[in-house]
Scaffold this active site. Sequence first.
Site, PDB file in Angstrom:
ATOM      1  N   ARG A 103      -5.824  69.142  -6.597  1.00 35.94           N
ATOM      2  CA  ARG A 103      -4.536  68.664  -6.061  1.00 35.94           C
ATOM      3  C   ARG A 103      -4.719  67.908  -4.756  1.00 35.94           C
ATOM      4  O   ARG A 103      -4.074  66.874  -4.547  1.00 35.94           O
ATOM      5  CB  ARG A 103      -3.582  69.848  -5.888  1.00 35.94           C
ATOM      6  CG  ARG A 103      -2.215  69.507  -5.278  1.00 35.94           C
ATOM      7  CD  ARG A 103      -1.589  68.234  -5.817  1.00 35.94           C
ATOM      8  NE  ARG A 103      -1.553  68.173  -7.270  1.00 35.94           N
ATOM      9  CZ  ARG A 103      -1.398  67.046  -7.958  1.00 35.94           C
ATOM     10  NH1 ARG A 103      -1.319  65.880  -7.332  1.00 35.94           N
ATOM     11  NH2 ARG A 103      -1.368  67.073  -9.267  1.00 35.94           N
ATOM     12  N   LYS A 138       5.311  52.914  10.902  1.00 35.32           N
ATOM     13  CA  LYS A 138       6.115  53.879  10.136  1.00 35.32           C
ATOM     14  C   LYS A 138       5.226  54.554   9.095  1.00 35.32           C
ATOM     15  O   LYS A 138       5.324  54.316   7.899  1.00 35.32           O
ATOM     16  CB  LYS A 138       7.308  53.176   9.493  1.00 35.32           C
ATOM     17  CG  LYS A 138       8.280  52.597  10.515  1.00 35.32           C
ATOM     18  CD  LYS A 138       9.404  51.836   9.851  1.00 35.32           C
ATOM     19  CE  LYS A 138      10.342  51.226  10.895  1.00 35.32           C
ATOM     20  NZ  LYS A 138      11.415  50.418  10.284  1.00 35.32           N
ATOM     21  N   LYS A 170      10.800  45.844  22.499  1.00 32.78           N
ATOM     22  CA  LYS A 170      11.909  45.924  21.551  1.00 32.78           C
ATOM     23  C   LYS A 170      13.237  45.998  22.300  1.00 32.78           C
ATOM     24  O   LYS A 170      13.291  45.966  23.536  1.00 32.78           O
ATOM     25  CB  LYS A 170      11.712  47.114  20.628  1.00 32.78           C
ATOM     26  CG  LYS A 170      10.354  47.078  19.907  1.00 32.78           C
ATOM     27  CD  LYS A 170      10.247  48.101  18.819  1.00 32.78           C
ATOM     28  CE  LYS A 170      10.950  47.612  17.567  1.00 32.78           C
ATOM     29  NZ  LYS A 170      10.707  48.516  16.417  1.00 32.78           N
ATOM     30  N   GLU A 200      10.744  41.381  20.499  1.00 39.83           N
ATOM     31  CA  GLU A 200      11.711  41.418  19.406  1.00 39.83           C
ATOM     32  C   GLU A 200      12.995  40.703  19.813  1.00 39.83           C
ATOM     33  O   GLU A 200      13.509  40.917  20.914  1.00 39.83           O
ATOM     34  CB  GLU A 200      12.032  42.872  19.055  1.00 39.83           C
ATOM     35  CG  GLU A 200      13.067  43.039  17.967  1.00 39.83           C
ATOM     36  CD  GLU A 200      13.456  44.484  17.770  1.00 39.83           C
ATOM     37  OE1 GLU A 200      12.914  45.115  16.851  1.00 39.83           O
ATOM     38  OE2 GLU A 200      14.300  44.994  18.546  1.00 39.83           O
ATOM     39  N   ASP A 221      14.007  39.938  14.039  1.00 40.19           N
ATOM     40  CA  ASP A 221      14.481  41.153  13.388  1.00 40.19           C
ATOM     41  C   ASP A 221      15.811  40.948  12.681  1.00 40.19           C
ATOM     42  O   ASP A 221      16.798  40.514  13.284  1.00 40.19           O
ATOM     43  CB  ASP A 221      14.615  42.274  14.426  1.00 40.19           C
ATOM     44  CG  ASP A 221      14.852  43.626  13.786  1.00 40.19           C
ATOM     45  OD1 ASP A 221      14.162  43.936  12.793  1.00 40.19           O
ATOM     46  OD2 ASP A 221      15.718  44.369  14.270  1.00 40.19           O
TER      47      ASP A 221
END
Length: 284
Positions: A103, A138, A170, A200, A221
Amino acid sequence: MNLPPLPAIILEPLVRAALLEDLGRAGDVTSDAVVPRGHRVTTVLAARQTGIVAGLDLAMLAFRLIDQDVEMTVHRADGSEVVQGEIIASVVGPARAILTAERTALNFLCHLSGIATATASVVAAVRGHGASIVCTRKTTPGLRAVEKYAVRVGGGSNHRFGLDDAILIKDNHIAIAGGIRPAVERARSCVGHLVKIEVEVDTLAQLEEVLALAPDAVLLDNMSVDELRQAVVMVSGRAITEASGRITVATAPAIAATGVDLISIGWLTHSAPILDIGLDYPKL
């Protein structure tokens, strides 16, 4: 595939932790109870759907960390496209060890092959345009190195690996710093000449302000296709252009056609479905 494998020193702690999580405090009580000691088997890792293979080194480590007597022979290396029913590798050795590691080996192999397969689908969708497909931060905690490796296996490229690779200013950074100019100027005063600065922007007006500050890259964005096309004209090669925001296989071609340099996609690592691969018995 010319992509070099990741060093074992990166892979082994991940595989060892996964095995320890599965073995708990008593080991594999099922295999120990059911399978006779010393019984040997020949099994195969087989694709149950079409896709791109990635993660064989982790699968091999899972088996070998349980028992060094397990041998895995690879028939379809990382980066190979496989079809349903195709044998990827054969695994031979003590039955208890193979079942114990099964597994964990499949968790890594199916997950990373799923990422490689998803990446390849987007890369194919934008073929003929100049845009590269890149992943983001992410990622699954602890698995960033191998997930980003799987993106490369699928023909994509990597964005920064962490907060220390590059500066990405950002919207929240801009808001807290008091605007685009103070944010960029502070960033430039704090880093060396090898650290790139990306900013950004959400609007063309913000882009115009940013371009006056000569960033290395701009993150466009959630812009529409028309806005992206205008943004590429405005930038005119003065910075790397990166499109981002809810991009899918279906929408990627139109975005690539705007002339952006990069298309960054978070779901490649955080939500790509697995590639179904199984460990099959009986013998070859």
